[in-house]
Write a protein that holds these residues in place. Structure first.
Motif, PDB file in Angstrom:
ATOM      1  N   ASP A  40       0.838  -1.204   0.000  1.00  0.00           N
ATOM      2  CA  ASP A  40       0.000   0.000   0.000  1.00  0.00           C
ATOM      3  C   ASP A  40       0.873   1.254   0.000  1.00  0.00           C
ATOM      4  O   ASP A  40       0.572   2.241  -0.679  1.00  0.00           O
ATOM      5  N   GLU A  41       1.967   1.210   0.760  1.00  0.00           N
ATOM      6  CA  GLU A  41       2.877   2.358   0.814  1.00  0.00           C
ATOM      7  C   GLU A  41       3.549   2.577  -0.543  1.00  0.00           C
ATOM      8  O   GLU A  41       3.650   3.700  -1.018  1.00  0.00           O
ATOM      9  N   TYR A  42       4.013   1.503  -1.162  1.00  0.00           N
ATOM     10  CA  TYR A  42       4.620   1.624  -2.494  1.00  0.00           C
ATOM     11  C   TYR A  42       3.638   2.235  -3.476  1.00  0.00           C
ATOM     12  O   TYR A  42       3.994   3.114  -4.271  1.00  0.00           O
ATOM     13  N   LYS A  43       2.404   1.778  -3.408  1.00  0.00           N
ATOM     14  CA  LYS A  43       1.360   2.265  -4.309  1.00  0.00           C
ATOM     15  C   LYS A  43       1.123   3.765  -4.090  1.00  0.00           C
ATOM     16  O   LYS A  43       1.053   4.535  -5.045  1.00  0.00           O
ATOM     17  N   SER A  44       1.002   4.182  -2.807  1.00  0.00           N
ATOM     18  CA  SER A  44       0.726   5.590  -2.506  1.00  0.00           C
ATOM     19  C   SER A  44       1.890   6.502  -2.893  1.00  0.00           C
ATOM     20  O   SER A  44       1.693   7.670  -3.205  1.00  0.00           O
ATOM     21  N   GLU A  45       3.112   5.964  -2.881  1.00  0.00           N
ATOM     22  CA  GLU A  45       4.286   6.756  -3.243  1.00  0.00           C
ATOM     23  C   GLU A  45       4.634   6.653  -4.732  1.00  0.00           C
ATOM     24  O   GLU A  45       5.602   7.257  -5.176  1.00  0.00           O
ATOM     25  N   GLY A  46       3.848   5.871  -5.456  1.00  0.00           N
ATOM     26  CA  GLY A  46       4.078   5.742  -6.882  1.00  0.00           C
ATOM     27  C   GLY A  46       5.307   4.924  -7.235  1.00  0.00           C
ATOM     28  O   GLY A  46       5.845   5.052  -8.338  1.00  0.00           O
ATOM     29  N   ILE A  47       5.769   4.103  -6.335  1.00  0.00           N
ATOM     30  CA  ILE A  47       6.942   3.246  -6.590  1.00  0.00           C
ATOM     31  C   ILE A  47       6.487   2.036  -7.394  1.00  0.00           C
ATOM     32  O   ILE A  47       5.502   1.382  -7.050  1.00  0.00           O
ATOM     33  N   GLN A  48       7.218   1.738  -8.444  1.00  0.00           N
ATOM     34  CA  GLN A  48       6.888   0.571  -9.248  1.00  0.00           C
ATOM     35  C   GLN A  48       7.511  -0.667  -8.607  1.00  0.00           C
ATOM     36  O   GLN A  48       8.666  -0.646  -8.205  1.00  0.00           O
ATOM     37  N   TRP A  49       6.748  -1.690  -8.522  1.00  0.00           N
ATOM     38  CA  TRP A  49       7.204  -2.955  -7.955  1.00  0.00           C
ATOM     39  C   TRP A  49       6.315  -4.047  -8.493  1.00  0.00           C
ATOM     40  O   TRP A  49       5.264  -3.802  -9.064  1.00  0.00           O
ATOM     41  N   GLU A  50       6.748  -5.268  -8.291  1.00  0.00           N
ATOM     42  CA  GLU A  50       5.938  -6.405  -8.702  1.00  0.00           C
ATOM     43  C   GLU A  50       5.141  -6.858  -7.483  1.00  0.00           C
ATOM     44  O   GLU A  50       5.717  -7.240  -6.455  1.00  0.00           O
ATOM     45  N   ALA A  51       3.833  -6.779  -7.586  1.00  0.00           N
ATOM     46  CA  ALA A  51       2.968  -7.123  -6.456  1.00  0.00           C
ATOM     47  C   ALA A  51       3.165  -8.576  -6.046  1.00  0.00           C
ATOM     48  O   ALA A  51       3.324  -9.457  -6.882  1.00  0.00           O
ATOM     49  N   ILE A  52       3.167  -8.796  -4.751  1.00  0.00           N
ATOM     50  CA  ILE A  52       3.281 -10.145  -4.198  1.00  0.00           C
ATOM     51  C   ILE A  52       1.871 -10.630  -3.900  1.00  0.00           C
ATOM     52  O   ILE A  52       1.131 -10.001  -3.146  1.00  0.00           O
ATOM     53  N   LYS A  53       1.512 -11.749  -4.516  1.00  0.00           N
ATOM     54  CA  LYS A  53       0.199 -12.327  -4.249  1.00  0.00           C
ATOM     55  C   LYS A  53       0.313 -13.192  -3.000  1.00  0.00           C
ATOM     56  O   LYS A  53       1.290 -13.914  -2.815  1.00  0.00           O
ATOM     57  N   PHE A  54      -0.682 -13.085  -2.137  1.00  0.00           N
ATOM     58  CA  PHE A  54      -0.672 -13.858  -0.904  1.00  0.00           C
ATOM     59  C   PHE A  54      -2.090 -14.237  -0.531  1.00  0.00           C
ATOM     60  O   PHE A  54      -3.053 -13.592  -0.927  1.00  0.00           O
ATOM     61  N   PHE A  55      -2.180 -15.315   0.230  1.00  0.00           N
ATOM     62  CA  PHE A  55      -3.465 -15.788   0.715  1.00  0.00           C
ATOM     63  C   PHE A  55      -3.836 -14.997   1.962  1.00  0.00           C
ATOM     64  O   PHE A  55      -3.084 -14.964   2.930  1.00  0.00           O
ATOM     65  N   ASN A  56      -4.960 -14.327   1.932  1.00  0.00           N
ATOM     66  CA  ASN A  56      -5.439 -13.597   3.096  1.00  0.00           C
ATOM     67  C   ASN A  56      -6.162 -14.591   4.003  1.00  0.00           C
ATOM     68  O   ASN A  56      -7.297 -14.970   3.744  1.00  0.00           O
ATOM     69  N   ASN A  57      -5.480 -14.996   5.066  1.00  0.00           N
ATOM     70  CA  ASN A  57      -6.023 -16.050   5.910  1.00  0.00           C
ATOM     71  C   ASN A  57      -7.012 -15.552   6.965  1.00  0.00           C
ATOM     72  O   ASN A  57      -7.381 -16.300   7.865  1.00  0.00           O
ATOM     73  N   LYS A  58      -7.481 -14.324   6.838  1.00  0.00           N
ATOM     74  CA  LYS A  58      -8.508 -13.828   7.756  1.00  0.00           C
ATOM     75  C   LYS A  58      -9.727 -14.745   7.723  1.00  0.00           C
ATOM     76  O   LYS A  58     -10.365 -14.979   8.749  1.00  0.00           O
ATOM     77  N   ILE A  59     -10.009 -15.303   6.575  1.00  0.00           N
ATOM     78  CA  ILE A  59     -11.155 -16.205   6.427  1.00  0.00           C
ATOM     79  C   ILE A  59     -11.009 -17.429   7.329  1.00  0.00           C
ATOM     80  O   ILE A  59     -11.980 -17.909   7.912  1.00  0.00           O
ATOM     81  N   VAL A  60      -9.787 -17.918   7.496  1.00  0.00           N
ATOM     82  CA  VAL A  60      -9.539 -19.080   8.356  1.00  0.00           C
ATOM     83  C   VAL A  60      -9.584 -18.665   9.831  1.00  0.00           C
ATOM     84  O   VAL A  60     -10.154 -19.377  10.666  1.00  0.00           O
TER      85      VAL A  60
END
Length: 155
Positions: A40-60
């Motif tokens: 989120d910080e990279y996005k707000s600062e306009g930094i280009q990066w390759e997004a890391i996909k992850f499992f949001n385990n809040k559901i578990v």
């Protein structure tokens, strides 16, 4: 991603269920504070990066700890309140009640076990001893110490 040593044994009981729940919570905190916040910080600062996909385990985590709808601990606590002196078949009744009340894609009930699809994989938990081990018991020695206290509100 598993940085907490999540373990899956041939036979998993109440203790392993509690350990795996804590691992789920730690994983959730790690995801929130490290992966999601950084991206989120990279996005707000306009930094280009390759997004890391992850499992949001809040559901578990919700499956295990939710009160509404009832999660595993809520059903287990309810069984502890209603079981009282009953001990025979109470663990199977817990699994039966959980299977009837929990409608969740990461939960599957059986006869004497249930299965949870954790972030680290599917784990089958044998229900034997779950209800007894979840009871909030004040041991006799503690009762004696409390009764012998000089503080009147403890006696």
């Amino acid at each position: 991603l598993d940085i907490y040593g999540f373990e899956i044994f041939d036979s998993n009981g109440f203790e392993q269920f509690c350990i795996n729940f804590v691992n789920e919570k730690l994983q959730q905190i790690f995801i929130e504070l490290t992966l999601r916040a950084e991206q989120d910080e990279y996005k707000s600062e306009g930094i280009q990066w390759e997004a890391i996909k992850f499992f949001n385990n809040k559901i578990v985590c919700d499956l295990i700890e939710s009160n509404k709808p009832s999660g595993v601990f809520a059903v287990l606590d309810d069984m502890c309140k209603t079981a009282h002196a009953e001990s025979k078949g109470v663990d199977q009744k817990f699994v039966q009640k959980a299977s009837q009340s929990i409608d969740h894609p990461h939960f599957m009930g059986g006869v004497n076990h249930f299965e949870i699809k954790h972030y680290a994989g599917n784990v089958r938990y044998m229900a034997e001893g779950f209800v007894e081990k979840n009871k909030d018991i004040i041991f006799d020695e503690l009762k004696i110490v409390i009764k012998s206290s000089k503080l009147s509100f403890l006696r």
